[in-house]
Design a protein around this motif. Structure first.
Motif, PDB file in Angstrom:
ATOM      1  N   ARG A 141       1.330  -1.031   0.633  1.00 50.48           N
ATOM      2  CA  ARG A 141      -0.121   0.116   0.077  1.00 50.48           C
ATOM      3  C   ARG A 141       0.609   1.393   0.336  1.00 50.48           C
ATOM      4  NH1 ARG A 141      -3.839  -2.400   4.094  1.00 50.48           N
ATOM      5  NH2 ARG A 141      -5.688  -3.243   2.622  1.00 50.48           N
ATOM      6  N   ILE A 142       1.945   1.328   0.375  1.00 44.26           N
ATOM      7  CA  ILE A 142       2.777   2.364   0.506  1.00 44.26           C
ATOM      8  C   ILE A 142       3.501   2.712  -0.529  1.00 44.26           C
ATOM      9  CG2 ILE A 142       4.719   2.924   1.623  1.00 44.26           C
ATOM     10  CD1 ILE A 142       4.255   2.400   3.691  1.00 44.26           C
ATOM     11  N   GLY A 143       3.589   1.629  -0.926  1.00 44.70           N
ATOM     12  CA  GLY A 143       4.682   1.835  -2.627  1.00 44.70           C
ATOM     13  C   GLY A 143       3.686   2.396  -3.358  1.00 44.70           C
ATOM     14  N   ALA A 144       2.603   1.538  -3.170  1.00 48.08           N
ATOM     15  CA  ALA A 144       1.444   2.246  -4.276  1.00 48.08           C
ATOM     16  C   ALA A 144       0.583   3.456  -4.217  1.00 48.08           C
ATOM     17  CB  ALA A 144      -0.218   1.631  -4.076  1.00 48.08           C
ATOM     18  N   ASP A 145       0.248   4.143  -2.762  1.00 48.40           N
ATOM     19  CA  ASP A 145       0.056   5.072  -2.589  1.00 48.40           C
ATOM     20  C   ASP A 145       1.431   6.381  -2.943  1.00 48.40           C
ATOM     21  OD1 ASP A 145      -2.371   4.349  -1.740  1.00 48.40           O
ATOM     22  OD2 ASP A 145      -1.342   4.550   0.825  1.00 48.40           O
ATOM     23  N   GLU A 146       2.356   6.064  -3.062  1.00 48.93           N
ATOM     24  CA  GLU A 146       3.094   7.601  -3.372  1.00 48.93           C
ATOM     25  C   GLU A 146       3.747   6.953  -4.929  1.00 48.93           C
ATOM     26  OE1 GLU A 146       6.989   5.239  -1.765  1.00 48.93           O
ATOM     27  OE2 GLU A 146       6.796   6.486   0.854  1.00 48.93           O
ATOM     28  N   ASN A 147       3.198   6.181  -5.477  1.00 50.83           N
ATOM     29  CA  ASN A 147       2.809   6.352  -6.924  1.00 50.83           C
ATOM     30  C   ASN A 147       0.883   6.512  -7.369  1.00 50.83           C
ATOM     31  OD1 ASN A 147       5.567   5.412  -8.552  1.00 50.83           O
ATOM     32  ND2 ASN A 147       5.119   4.367  -6.653  1.00 50.83           N
TER      33      ASN A 147
END
Length: 121
Positions: free
Chosen positions: A61-67
């Motif tokens: 989720r963090i990796g997706a949110d940052e993008n």
């Protein structure tokens, strides 16, 4: 003649808006793929508890949110063994495209994590 000219201008305007919308969809597809790759890489490392302080789903989720994306699914179970593992992540980006309406553009990615290599063995 004025009626024909205004009709031609309207057609050109509609085609221009449609082409811009398709360009926005293409751009969102690239962004979704980047987000999926980042999410999968983050989740893969997080499947090995000594390598991460967060859960694999939270890392994805963090990796997706940052993008700019949302995680739609994450096949990334935590595993404390030293066996290599592969995770799969699907992300989505909501985009409102003129003429075409609202779309969810998806991206998917898989990543492998090998704890033995991470440990230098």
């Amino acid at each position: 003649m004025a009626v024909a000219m205004s009709g031609a201008v309207a057609i050109v305007a509609i085609v221009s808006i449609a082409v811009a919308g398709l360009g926005a969809l293409y751009s969102a597809r690239a962004q979704a793929q980047t987000a999926a790759d980042a999410a999968a890489l983050a989740a893969a490392v997080a499947t090995y508890p000594p390598a991460s302080t967060t859960s694999p789903v939270a890392a994805a989720r963090i990796g997706a949110d940052e993008n700019g994306a949302n995680v739609l699914s994450c096949a990334c179970p935590q595993d404390g063994t030293l066996e290599a593992r592969v995770v799969g992540v699907v992300v989505g980006i909501e985009i409102d495209v003129p003429i075409f309406g609202e779309w969810v553009v998806k991206g998917s990615s898989r990543a492998e994590f090998d704890p033995l290599r991470w440990l230098g063995r």
